[in-house]
Design an enzyme around this catalytic site. Structure first.
Site, short mmCIF file in Angstrom:
data_model
loop_
_atom_site.label_atom_id
_atom_site.label_comp_id
_atom_site.label_asym_id
_atom_site.label_seq_id
_atom_site.Cartn_x
_atom_site.Cartn_y
_atom_site.Cartn_z
N GLU A 1 -0.23 0.09 -3.53
CA GLU A 1 -0.13 -0.11 -2.09
C GLU A 1 0.95 0.86 -1.63
O GLU A 1 2.13 0.56 -1.69
CB GLU A 1 0.23 -1.57 -1.83
CG GLU A 1 -0.23 -2.09 -0.50
CD GLU A 1 0.82 -1.89 0.54
OE1 GLU A 1 0.73 -0.85 1.25
OE2 GLU A 1 1.72 -2.71 0.65
N CYS B 1 4.91 -0.11 5.90
CA CYS B 1 3.84 0.84 5.53
C CYS B 1 2.75 0.81 6.60
O CYS B 1 1.97 1.75 6.70
CB CYS B 1 3.30 0.55 4.14
SG CYS B 1 2.81 -1.13 3.94
C1 UN1 Z 1 4.46 -3.31 3.93
O1 UN1 Z 1 4.99 -2.71 4.84
O2 UN1 Z 1 4.61 -2.94 2.73
O3 UN1 Z 1 0.90 -5.86 7.92
C2 UN1 Z 1 3.67 -4.56 4.10
C3 UN1 Z 1 2.13 -5.90 7.93
C4 UN1 Z 1 2.80 -6.87 6.99
C5 UN1 Z 1 2.90 -6.32 5.63
C6 UN1 Z 1 3.47 -4.95 5.52
N1 UN1 Z 1 2.02 -8.08 6.97
O4 UN1 Z 1 2.80 -5.21 8.67
#
Ligand code: UN1
Length: 521
Positions: free
Chosen positions: A274, A308
């Site tokens: 991820e 992310c």
């Molecule tokens: C991340 O930034 O690694 O969708 C995860 C989102 C959160 C998860 C982010 N539920 O922004």
């Protein structure tokens, strides 16, 4: 293994109390706060980006500790895989209950150690609670298919078995939730976990682990079902190269993901990756701007641009470009940047000064490539900003093909650009190496459906009339291309934590070969 900093003990009693309630306290001169925590190495320091203060020192794991952990986890697996899945679910239910009770404290620690707003820290713990609930349900549904055999008096079906040790490498930006997306599912699947958190946020990991230890103790579970290795060093690499770890789930940059993916694949292990995103929102002339603006602004500046899923690019139709631009500029003017524990603030600090450097370099690069700054960035100074990690969210007009726009900078920098036709907008949206999250803002059904069609977004997540961040745990989370292709959290992501076995049973009186083969003698 945790030594609280003197300032925490002396002047920061609110944090000392929180740490205490999460089981983080100095025992015997900084040694041992629980089981399943192996650390005989050097000491690292955890500083808060909120005020720059040292929170605590934490001992890290050595390669020797790693060996011990793998042995303990291997033994624990032999026990855990034989516990019926719904009973494993019951343990996860109890973990979720503890999280409910400690939500405030853990949420505050996340906010203080990582720097995200208190609301988001609490939201992260809520994601943990939600995934625990989800995993409890899944623990009664680890379904395999049955299929008709081509042979008479034969039954054919598939079943799912636990994998073994799951290595979890998590990033600083979601110091607790992403581990739990993985661990809650791995546990109900019958796996045991070894967690290597980001060494920028070790206390959050120790806290989650202490909560696990309480549940493990109350249920007389052996140690090793959940293990923690804090290590800035080679332990993560060892895990990737280790045949005894059949699955490594890693969250982080594309650079780190490439190393993890290659090392794990080299030994035919499995990985869930991820990695970076470069998420765009397309705003069409049919958008309800009033309704979608908060999602766009939160997506761009929430967590100070360190998700992310952060919105990094806005692709705006030329007819509404000026209007949207003005609305954004005015929304950015109203943003309050400051201590994330103060609920009046929208934007907290970046994680550390290196992140600030990357942010500044990216702004310089977008200017050098010909971009135009609309909302200037900069580092904030003065009272409340002593940590040197607070920066101003920045907006730049830029071209999609700029190399800096193609690159993920983990900071609040938003690139905006124009489009004429939806085909062109979708082409721009897809023309980056990453493929995590994407959105379209439109009330037009044809536009929305085109965006979601085979010819539309190439991302793992594609939304209509909501932003790119803030995915719910019920869906599978992850993305394509350089985002790594992994899926975590909801839907049928549990399958990645198990091995599939196809079983054919002959209950007849003769053995029939398949494919019409006769083998008489
Ligand atoms: C991340 O930034 O690694 O969708 C995860 C989102 C959160 C998860 C982010 N539920 O922004």
């Amino acid at each position: 293994m945790v030594i609280l900093a003197t300032n925490i003990k002396n002047d920061y009693t609110f944090m000392e109390n929180i740490l205490k309630s999460l089981g983080i306290q100095e025992i015997n001169n900084g040694c041992s706060t629980g089981t399943n925590y192996f650390a005989s190495g050097d000491v690292i320091e955890s500083f808060s980006p909120v005020d720059g203060k040292l929170i605590a020192k934490v001992k890290v794991a050595t390669e020797n500790d790693y060996e011990k952990v793998v042995q303990v986890a291997t033994e624990a697996f032999k026990f855990w895989r034989n516990v019926p899945a719904p009973k494993r679910g019951e343990i996860v239910r109890q973990y979720g209950e503890k999280l409910r009770a400690k939500k405030n404290d853990l949420g505050k620690l996340v906010s203080y150690e990582m720097g995200k707003s208190l609301q988001e820290g609490l939201g992260e713990v809520q994601e943990m609670i939600d995934i625990c609930d989800f995993a409890v349900g899944v623990s009664r549904q680890l379904y395999g298919l049955t299929m008709h055999s081509e042979r008479e008096s034969h039954r054919m079906y598939e079943q799912w078995h636990p994998l073994g040790i799951v290595g979890i490498i998590s990033a600083f930006n979601f110091p607790v939730a992403v581990w739990n997306w993985n661990s809650a599912l791995a546990w109900i699947c019958g796996d045991v976990c070894i967690w290597k958190p980001s060494s920028k946020v070790p206390l959050c990991a120790v806290a989650c682990h202490n909560i696990w230890n309480e549940v493990a103790k109350a249920n007389n579970l052996p140690e090793g079902i959940s293990c923690l290795l804090v290590s800035p060093g080679s332990v993560g690499e060892k895990m990737c190269e280790d045949n005894r770890v059949p699955l490594v789930s890693a969250t982080g940059s594309t650079r780190v993901g490439k190393i993890v993916g290659t090392k794990v694949a080299n030994r035919f292990g499995r990985s869930i990756l991820e990695l970076g995103g470069n998420n765009a929102v397309i705003i069409t002339p049919n958008a309800d701007l009033q309704a979608c603006l908060p999602g766009i602004v939160f997506g761009s500046v929430g967590t100070a641009g360190q998700r992310c899923t952060t919105t990094r690019r806005l692709i705006i139709h030329e007819d509404i470009y000026e209007d949207v631009k003005q609305k954004l500029i005015s929304a950015y003017k109203q943003l309050r940047i400051g201590n994330p524990l103060d609920e009046n603030n929208h934007v907290g600090p970046l994680i550390d000064k290196n992140a600030v450097k990357d942010y500044l370099v990216s702004i310089e690069r977008v200017i050098a490539e010909g971009g135009k700054i609309l909302v200037p960035g900069g580092v904030l100074e003065g009272k409340g900003y002593e940590s040197g990690c607070y920066v101003k969210p920045c907006i730049a007009e830029a071209k999609n093909e700029f190399s800096i726009v193609q690159h993920e900078t983990f900071a609040p920098i938003l690139y905006i650009m124009k489009y004429k036709t939806l085909d062109e907008a979708i082409e721009l949206q897809n023309s980056v190496p990453q493929g995590l999250s994407s959105s379209i803002m439109t009330l037009n059904m044809r536009e929305a459906e085109q965006f979601l069609s085979t010819n539309g977004s190439d991302c793992g997540i594609a939304n209509v009339n909501i932003g790119t961040s803030g995915a719910e745990i019920g869906g599978a989370f992850g993305g394509e291309k350089e985002t790594g292709g992994g899926r975590e959290s909801g839907s049928d992501s549990w399958k990645a934590y198990m091995r599939r076995q196809t079983n054919t049973i002959n209950y007849g009186t003769k053995l029939t070969l398949s494919q019409g083969i006769k083998f008489d003698f």
